[in-house]
Structure formats: C-alpha cells, structure tokens
Design a protein around this motif. Structure first.
Motif, PDB file in Angstrom:
ATOM      1  N   ASN A  80       3.587 -12.616   5.664  1.00  0.00           N
ATOM      2  CA  ASN A  80       3.545 -11.212   6.074  1.00  0.00           C
ATOM      3  C   ASN A  80       4.816 -10.897   6.851  1.00  0.00           C
ATOM      4  N   ILE A  81       5.184  -9.613   6.818  1.00  0.00           N
ATOM      5  CA  ILE A  81       6.314  -9.163   7.638  1.00  0.00           C
ATOM      6  C   ILE A  81       5.802  -8.136   8.624  1.00  0.00           C
ATOM      7  N   HIS A  82       6.291  -8.254   9.866  1.00  0.00           N
ATOM      8  CA  HIS A  82       5.861  -7.312  10.901  1.00  0.00           C
ATOM      9  C   HIS A  82       7.102  -6.729  11.578  1.00  0.00           C
ATOM     10  N   PRO A  83       7.149  -5.410  11.770  1.00  0.00           N
ATOM     11  CA  PRO A  83       8.371  -4.797  12.287  1.00  0.00           C
ATOM     12  C   PRO A  83       8.453  -4.806  13.813  1.00  0.00           C
ATOM     13  N   ALA A  84       8.221  -5.954  14.418  1.00  0.00           N
ATOM     14  CA  ALA A  84       8.395  -6.142  15.873  1.00  0.00           C
ATOM     15  C   ALA A  84       8.486  -7.645  16.108  1.00  0.00           C
ATOM     16  N   SER A 112       0.811  -1.221   0.000  1.00  0.00           N
ATOM     17  CA  SER A 112       0.000   0.000   0.000  1.00  0.00           C
ATOM     18  C   SER A 112       0.843   1.268   0.000  1.00  0.00           C
ATOM     19  N   GLY A 113       2.152   1.151   0.285  1.00  0.00           N
ATOM     20  CA  GLY A 113       2.887   2.390   0.577  1.00  0.00           C
ATOM     21  C   GLY A 113       4.187   2.570  -0.159  1.00  0.00           C
ATOM     22  N   LYS A 114       5.233   2.737   0.630  1.00  0.00           N
ATOM     23  CA  LYS A 114       6.548   3.115   0.121  1.00  0.00           C
ATOM     24  C   LYS A 114       7.153   2.036  -0.782  1.00  0.00           C
ATOM     25  N   GLY A 115       7.044   0.801  -0.344  1.00  0.00           N
ATOM     26  CA  GLY A 115       7.538  -0.289  -1.184  1.00  0.00           C
ATOM     27  C   GLY A 115       9.005  -0.608  -1.037  1.00  0.00           C
ATOM     28  N   SER A 116       9.600  -0.281   0.108  1.00  0.00           N
ATOM     29  CA  SER A 116      11.020  -0.631   0.256  1.00  0.00           C
ATOM     30  C   SER A 116      11.191  -2.145   0.342  1.00  0.00           C
ATOM     31  N   ASN A 117      10.229  -2.839   0.956  1.00  0.00           N
ATOM     32  CA  ASN A 117      10.312  -4.310   0.982  1.00  0.00           C
ATOM     33  C   ASN A 117      10.066  -4.901  -0.398  1.00  0.00           C
ATOM     34  N   PHE A 118       9.148  -4.294  -1.130  1.00  0.00           N
ATOM     35  CA  PHE A 118       8.928  -4.743  -2.511  1.00  0.00           C
ATOM     36  C   PHE A 118      10.241  -4.660  -3.291  1.00  0.00           C
ATOM     37  N   ALA A 119      10.920  -3.514  -3.171  1.00  0.00           N
ATOM     38  CA  ALA A 119      12.162  -3.303  -3.935  1.00  0.00           C
ATOM     39  C   ALA A 119      13.224  -4.321  -3.517  1.00  0.00           C
ATOM     40  N   LEU A 128       2.773 -10.241   1.519  1.00  0.00           N
ATOM     41  CA  LEU A 128       2.247  -8.947   1.969  1.00  0.00           C
ATOM     42  C   LEU A 128       3.420  -8.091   2.430  1.00  0.00           C
ATOM     43  N   ALA A 129       3.519  -6.900   1.872  1.00  0.00           N
ATOM     44  CA  ALA A 129       4.643  -6.024   2.218  1.00  0.00           C
ATOM     45  C   ALA A 129       4.094  -4.627   2.469  1.00  0.00           C
ATOM     46  N   GLY A 130       3.579  -4.442   3.673  1.00  0.00           N
ATOM     47  CA  GLY A 130       2.990  -3.151   4.001  1.00  0.00           C
ATOM     48  C   GLY A 130       1.641  -2.972   3.324  1.00  0.00           C
ATOM     49  N   PHE A 131       0.869  -4.059   3.262  1.00  0.00           N
ATOM     50  CA  PHE A 131      -0.490  -3.979   2.695  1.00  0.00           C
ATOM     51  C   PHE A 131      -1.423  -3.670   3.863  1.00  0.00           C
TER      52      PHE A 131
HETATM   53  C1  GRF Z   1       7.260  -2.475   6.887  1.00  0.00           C
HETATM   54  O1  GRF Z   1       7.837  -1.952   8.037  1.00  0.00           O
HETATM   55  C2  GRF Z   1       6.564  -3.778   7.193  1.00  0.00           C
HETATM   56  O2  GRF Z   1       7.132  -4.479   8.244  1.00  0.00           O
HETATM   57  C3  GRF Z   1       5.174  -3.324   7.572  1.00  0.00           C
HETATM   58  O3  GRF Z   1       4.906  -2.247   6.722  1.00  0.00           O
HETATM   59  C4  GRF Z   1       6.127  -1.603   6.374  1.00  0.00           C
HETATM   60  C5  GRF Z   1       6.153  -1.467   4.878  1.00  0.00           C
HETATM   61  O4  GRF Z   1       7.224  -0.673   4.433  1.00  0.00           O
HETATM   62  N1  GRF Z   1       4.243  -4.426   7.465  1.00  0.00           N
HETATM   63  P1  GRF Z   1       7.580  -0.599   2.887  1.00  0.00           P
HETATM   64  O5  GRF Z   1       6.344  -0.093   2.153  1.00  0.00           O
HETATM   65  O6  GRF Z   1       7.952  -1.987   2.434  1.00  0.00           O
HETATM   66  O7  GRF Z   1       8.715   0.357   2.780  1.00  0.00           O
END
Ligand code: GRF
Length: 202
Positions: free
Chosen positions: A108-112, A11-18, A87-90
């Motif tokens: 899914n990835i969770h930042p904790a 949904s957002g920045k996409g740093s994990n996508f990249a 899922l990467a920030g969805f």
């Molecule tokens: C990441 O911190 C991820 O853990 C969380 O959402 C964030 C997405 O960041 N679920 P980005 O869009 O991949 O930069």
C-alpha cells in the motif's frame, strides 16, 4: 524465474496506477495483469483501458457481505494467477482473512510519513496540523489500517508558501516515483521481512 503477475486495486483517479503501468512496461519479469476497481465511473478504469490492462469492476453494494465481495475479488485474482497486489487509492479495508491469504504480497502507499496521519486524508491532516515535514510511505499490508512493515519512505518538506494544492502536487510526484521502486524490489525478491523491519537486499 517466472513472470510475476501484478493486480492493482484502485477506487479513484488512478495516477499511481498510470505511473506503475508506465514503469512495469519496462520490467522484463512482471506485468500488470488486472485492475480491480470498486467504483463505477472511476477515472482509473479509463487509464487501464489506455494502458491495455484488463479491469474488473466489483462493487461492494452488489454483495451481501464483505466476505462475499472479497470471494469475488479472489476468484478474479485466481483466474489471472496473480502473485502480487498493489493497493493504489483503494478505499476499502481488506479483511484479515484476505490479508492472510496474500501474506507479504500486498503493498500500500500512504501520502504521509507513517505512523503519523493515518487514514483517508493524510496530506490534508499533515498540512492542517502544521508539521514542517510530511512525506510518502510504501508498506506491506497487514490486518490493521496503514500499519504493516515499512518498505520505503521519503520525506517532503512543507514550505511556508505551500497551499494544500501545491503540497498535494509534490506528494503525488514523489508517490509516482517511490511506488514503482518499492514494487520492483518486491518483484525482484529483494525484500526480507523480520518482524516489523524490512531489509532491502542489495
Ligand atoms: C494517493 O495519494 C495514495 O497515496 C492514496 O490514495 C491516493 C490515490 O491517488 N492511498 P491516485 O488514484 O493514484 O491518483
């Protein structure tokens, strides 16, 4: 083994996508066939273009129900013959029906360090709570938020000199290494789930 097709939802920045797109390029048996984005103008859309990954924008507001929204997404996934969803920030919770359809094929990835600090603000919540260690968790998605069986976790110490921004930076750097590693394990069929436990086959 046939090539595995991955869809990334973001949904957002996409740093994990990249980070994933960079890693997957080097894998012989997988490719990111689709980005599903629900937010117009999200930076991840440009990142997909740059990585030559097909993207679709599916906005919740254009559908009368979550079921209809998810039916549209499912149609896109079928078109591309998607095997695995990352899922990467969805920023939307998927319905139990959708999750069941892709059972054990959604990550899914969770930042904790789950089960601590679930929800949208995992980094900030851990920082504000004053824990000395937080981290990153990659897990299978089940019907509850930030809940499914855990694949990989990495601890990140919180230093006295940290600000929220410096902590965010370190957490994201770990995410960008941990997520591709976890996705690769799934692609290579190295994960065995028994109840809540995920065994990594060596
Ligand atoms: C990441 O911190 C991820 O853990 C969380 O959402 C964030 C997405 O960041 N679920 P980005 O869009 O991949 O930069």
């Amino acid at each position: 083994m046939k090539d595995k097709k991955i869809a990334v939802f973001a949904s957002g920045k996409g740093s994990n996508f990249a980070a994933l797109a960079g890693a997957v390029k080097k894998w012989p048996k997988a490719d990111i066939a689709l980005l599903v984005c629900d937010t117009p103008g999200a930076a991840v859309l440009n990142k997909a273009k740059r990585a030559a990954v097909k993207s679709v924008l599916v906005e919740r507001k254009n559908f009368s129900s979550r079921a209809a929204f998810e039916r549209k997404i499912t149609a896109h996934l079928k078109n591309e013959k998607i095997d695995v969803i990352v899922l990467a920030g969805f920023m939307r919770l998927l319905s139990p029906l959708f999750v069941r359809k892709f059972k054990n094929r959604i990550l899914n990835i969770h930042p904790a360090l789950l089960p601590a600090f679930k929800g949208e603000h995992g980094i900030r919540d851990a920082f504000d709570y004053g824990v000395k260690t937080s981290g990153v968790t990659v897990h299978f998605v089940d019907e509850k938020m930030d809940h499914g069986p855990i694949i990989l976790q990495q601890a990140v110490p919180i230093r006295e000199t940290d600000t929220l921004e410096t902590l965010e930076k370190r957490i994201h750097a770990i995410e960008h290494r941990l997520y591709p590693n976890a996705v690769k394990l799934l692609i290579d069929e190295k994960l065995k789930i028994t109840g809540r436990k995920v065994l990594i086959l060596r």
